[in-house]
Scaffold this active site. Sequence first.
Site, short mmCIF file in Angstrom:
data_model
loop_
_atom_site.label_atom_id
_atom_site.label_comp_id
_atom_site.label_asym_id
_atom_site.label_seq_id
_atom_site.Cartn_x
_atom_site.Cartn_y
_atom_site.Cartn_z
N LYS A 83 -53.13 -20.42 11.02
CA LYS A 83 -52.12 -21.38 10.57
C LYS A 83 -51.65 -20.98 9.17
O LYS A 83 -52.44 -20.91 8.23
CB LYS A 83 -52.79 -22.76 10.51
CG LYS A 83 -51.94 -23.90 10.96
CD LYS A 83 -52.80 -25.15 11.01
CE LYS A 83 -52.00 -26.38 11.25
NZ LYS A 83 -52.80 -27.57 11.06
C1 E4P Z 1 -51.13 -30.49 11.99
O1 E4P Z 1 -51.52 -29.43 12.39
C2 E4P Z 1 -51.73 -31.24 10.87
O2 E4P Z 1 -53.12 -30.97 10.88
C3 E4P Z 1 -51.61 -32.74 10.98
O3 E4P Z 1 -50.95 -33.14 12.15
C4 E4P Z 1 -51.19 -33.42 9.73
O4 E4P Z 1 -51.08 -34.78 9.97
P1 E4P Z 1 -51.15 -35.91 8.86
O5 E4P Z 1 -49.78 -36.17 8.36
O6 E4P Z 1 -51.71 -37.10 9.59
O7 E4P Z 1 -52.08 -35.42 7.77
#
Ligand code: E4P
Length: 221
Positions: A83
């Site tokens: 990522k």
């Molecule tokens: C995506 O890969 C992220 O880990 C995640 O969806 C972030 O979400 P949040 O806005 O609840 O932190």
Amino acid sequence: MKIFLDTANLSAIKMYNDMGLVDGITTNPSLMAKEGGDPKKVMEEIVRIVKGDVSLEVLSVDTDGMLEEGRRLRKYGNNVVVKCPLTPEGLKACKILTSENIPVNVTLCFSVNQAILAAKAGAKYVSPFIGRLDDNGQDGMNLIREMREVFDNYNFGTQILVASVRHPMHVVESAKIGADVVTLPPDVLGKMLKHPLTDVGLKNFLADWEKLKKENPNTKI
Ligand code: E4P
């Protein structure tokens, strides 16, 4: 539509994986910090439990650092997706890792323009954060709609991975639009599963069966 879990919580991952509901996992540094423990061990364990793609995030902000971390993370397993953030450095790392057959999930996407660039850089997934857009007074779901239209216009191979999901209606809307993947906090998946009429219906079925059993004490099914 594939369902990923957005968590580093091993017991939630095991529970939903045993039900056959987990097509993959997404994690990020905040989710890792929430669970505590040795992050390397936790990541290795997730990669071992889940057969599908597991997104593990780099921590460097420069391309070389991302490449080094990405190549190391990929050694945890063949289902690791690296990522990288949607920055110039992240897109460059995406292009290079992809050319080495290391799949990339480009994260922190908040606009169609950013999504187009992630696709151009060869990302396997791009992650639009819809809940954070909603929190910011914008329409997160509209971003998914526009991305779907644009990606279909050009047959982009990059998959739309809906992230920052807050509630089950986000899932329904994503499915109607035709998103490729939604990644869900475990509590949202739990809410999708539950319906009060299911609980009442089951209770009544079992009560009726008990009555029948009294009349036929030796019958078994
Ligand atoms: C995506 O890969 C992220 O880990 C995640 O969806 C972030 O979400 P949040 O806005 O609840 O932190």
